[in-house]
Design a protein around this motif. Structure first.
Motif, short mmCIF file in Angstrom:
data_model
loop_
_atom_site.label_atom_id
_atom_site.label_comp_id
_atom_site.label_asym_id
_atom_site.label_seq_id
_atom_site.Cartn_x
_atom_site.Cartn_y
_atom_site.Cartn_z
N UNK A 33 31.85 73.17 63.68
CA UNK A 33 32.91 73.73 62.87
C UNK A 33 33.97 74.31 63.79
N UNK A 34 34.94 74.98 63.18
CA UNK A 34 35.92 75.72 63.96
C UNK A 34 35.26 77.02 64.41
N UNK A 35 35.30 77.29 65.69
CA UNK A 35 34.67 78.50 66.21
C UNK A 35 35.26 79.76 65.62
N UNK A 36 36.59 79.81 65.50
CA UNK A 36 37.24 81.00 64.99
C UNK A 36 37.11 81.11 63.46
N UNK A 37 37.42 80.02 62.73
CA UNK A 37 37.48 80.06 61.27
C UNK A 37 36.11 80.19 60.60
N UNK A 38 35.11 79.47 61.09
CA UNK A 38 33.81 79.42 60.41
C UNK A 38 32.71 80.19 61.13
N UNK A 41 33.95 83.34 66.03
CA UNK A 41 33.97 83.52 67.48
C UNK A 41 35.35 84.02 67.91
N UNK A 42 35.37 84.77 68.98
CA UNK A 42 36.63 85.22 69.57
C UNK A 42 37.09 84.15 70.55
N UNK A 43 38.34 83.73 70.39
CA UNK A 43 38.88 82.71 71.28
C UNK A 43 40.37 82.85 71.38
N UNK A 58 28.74 77.90 70.57
CA UNK A 58 29.39 77.58 71.83
C UNK A 58 30.69 76.83 71.54
N UNK A 59 31.77 77.22 72.19
CA UNK A 59 32.97 76.40 72.14
C UNK A 59 32.67 75.11 72.87
N UNK A 60 33.38 74.03 72.49
CA UNK A 60 33.13 72.70 73.05
C UNK A 60 34.23 72.33 74.04
N UNK A 61 33.83 71.81 75.18
CA UNK A 61 34.73 71.15 76.12
C UNK A 61 34.44 69.67 76.01
N UNK A 62 35.48 68.85 75.93
CA UNK A 62 35.28 67.41 75.88
C UNK A 62 35.73 66.79 74.57
#
Length: 116
Positions: A33-38, A41-43, A58-62
């Protein structure tokens, strides 16, 4: 001397083979999902894709949130938590994606309750 050279050759070959057998990341089904919206998470400003694995986010890289349809549509990553098939590894509290594929919405219910 011949035995020594043979032993060195076998040892070198064995070490090289052991390195080739390094465990490859496995495919797993995770929540995405969206880390911030759902996931809350702080980003940085904006929306970033994230995964939840074993209860930790975890935020995703890639990959990018915009690569997976309209993030703000009813079935988008900012609006709902989806299932995704991923391959990658967790490094420095981020998920480094080798591959990331959202599962179709109709497959979401099939994976509920399954912990891959």
């Amino acid at each position: 001397m011949k035995k020594f050279i043979t032993a060195i050759f076998i040892l070198t070959f064995s070490l090289g083979f052991a390195q080739d057998k390094k465990e490859q990341p496995k495919t797993q089904i995770v929540e995405a999902s969206c880390g911030q919206c759902q996931f809350g998470m702080k980003g940085k400003a904006g929306c970033d894709p994230a995964v939840r694995i074993d209860g930790k986010t975890y935020f995703i890289d890639g990959t990018d949130i915009n690569k997976h349809g309209d993030a703000h549509a009813a079935d988008g990553l900012c609006s709902t938590i989806r299932k995704a098939e991923v391959v990658g590894e967790i490094k420095n509290d981020r998920f480094l994606a080798i591959s990331f594929k959202l599962l179709p919405v109709e497959e979401q219910d099939e994976h509920k309750g399954h912990n891959h």
